[in-house]
Design a protein around this motif. Structure first.
Motif, short mmCIF file in Angstrom:
data_model
loop_
_atom_site.label_atom_id
_atom_site.label_comp_id
_atom_site.label_asym_id
_atom_site.label_seq_id
_atom_site.Cartn_x
_atom_site.Cartn_y
_atom_site.Cartn_z
N ARG A 36 2.14 -0.48 4.33
CA ARG A 36 1.61 -1.77 4.77
C ARG A 36 1.49 -2.71 3.57
N ASP A 94 0.93 3.53 2.12
CA ASP A 94 1.37 3.83 3.48
C ASP A 94 2.43 2.85 3.99
N ASP A 136 2.91 -5.67 8.27
CA ASP A 136 3.93 -4.62 8.16
C ASP A 136 5.00 -4.97 7.13
N GLU A 185 0.84 -1.19 0.00
CA GLU A 185 0.00 0.00 0.00
C GLU A 185 0.88 1.25 0.00
#
Length: 83
Positions: free
Chosen positions: A14, A12, A30, A10
């Motif tokens: 993740r 972000d 993570d 993603e």
């Protein structure tokens, strides 16, 4: 049974682990390894639930036999990284 886990990062940072052939099999991690491991754990849980509720069948068992001779069926997980 073979399941492909699709891994995608993603924006972000993740990681998503999805198994398209299992309804609801979508996890976050993570790292790609964490997403992969979580996806396997979720897949096994879904398969277990399907067996429990009769949605997935095992081979018939002969009630007159003194042994259980079931075919050896493997569950294999592979992965692919989104481009």
């Amino acid at each position: 049974m073979e399941f492909n886990i699709e891994l995608e990062e993603e924006v972000d940072g993740r990681w998503i682990g999805a198994i398209p052939t299992l309804s609801g099999a979508l996890v976050y991690g993570d790292t790609p390894q964490e997403a992969f491991q979580s996806a396997i754990a979720l897949a096994l849980s879904i398969i277990s639930d399907e067996l429990h509720h009769g949605e997935r069948k095992l081979p018939d068992v002969d009630p007159h036999s003194d042994s259980l001779d079931m075919p050896s069926e493997q569950i294999r997980f592979t992965f692919s990284l989104a481009a």
